[in-house]
Scaffold this motif. Sequence first.
Motif, mmCIF file in Angstrom:
data_model
loop_
_atom_site.group_PDB
_atom_site.id
_atom_site.type_symbol
_atom_site.label_atom_id
_atom_site.label_comp_id
_atom_site.label_asym_id
_atom_site.label_seq_id
_atom_site.Cartn_x
_atom_site.Cartn_y
_atom_site.Cartn_z
ATOM 1 N N THR A 243 0.832 -1.207 0.000
ATOM 2 C CA THR A 243 0.000 0.000 0.000
ATOM 3 C C THR A 243 0.869 1.260 0.000
ATOM 4 N N ASP B 277 -6.832 -0.140 3.935
ATOM 5 C CA ASP B 277 -5.944 0.289 2.851
ATOM 6 C C ASP B 277 -6.699 1.153 1.846
ATOM 7 N N GLU C 34 -4.127 -4.775 -5.591
ATOM 8 C CA GLU C 34 -3.338 -5.191 -4.428
ATOM 9 C C GLU C 34 -3.898 -6.497 -3.903
HETATM 10 MG MG MG Z 1 -1.854 -3.238 2.065
#
Ligand code: MG
Length: 220
Positions: free
Chosen positions: A43, A71, A119
């Motif tokens: 992140t 996040d 992600e």
């Molecule tokens: Mg993360």
Amino acid sequence: MEIKIEEDILKVNKEISDELNKIFSNKKIFVVNIMGSPGSGKTALLEATIEKLQKEFKIGVIEGDIETDLDKKRLSKFPIQIVQINTGRFDSECHLNAQMISDILPKLNLDKLDILFIENIGNLVCPAEFDIGEHKKIVVLSVTEGEDKPLKYPSMFRAIDLTIINKIDLLNHIDFDLELLKKNILKVNPRVKIITISAKEKKGINLWINWILKNQKNSS
Ligand code: MG
Ligand code: ZN
């Protein structure tokens, strides 16, 4: 029997992933699957990256986490499209799969995207097995994780196009051999690119940005 089921799951996943990849390519969206252990700095890398690219490109992020949208909240300071997948409600909570990406796609305006970062769940094992429509796979590995990770998790390091070694700002404070890590990465995957950065201190970010720009051009 177990192996057969696993093969079927991966086959179906690959078909959905190929469809996604076609959609992304047709829309000229460059898609990067970001993998790595919890806490490796995925992140933080995204924050540094979006900061650099947001003026020139329309960026989207799919955040994968087992629980929480922490996040996603961290990235919501940027004027970008972000959606969250929480895998905790699925059987396979430890990785994203192509069906999850396909299901969430209607929440993104694909006509207003140039680059999409996904992600993945913090895990060096099974995310490597599941294609999710991406053009490139990368892993973020921090120097605090030790030099032996590529040898212990070879299928991850074989699957990827790029390794980002993060947190090099800590090198003076820990007993860590950067050259040995690079050697171990290349032992498992001689073709993989390696970039060393500090997402925190914004060091080396331009090398990664250049990698994105080069590969984005090649994929569209
Ligand atoms: Mg993360
Ligand atoms: Zn998994």
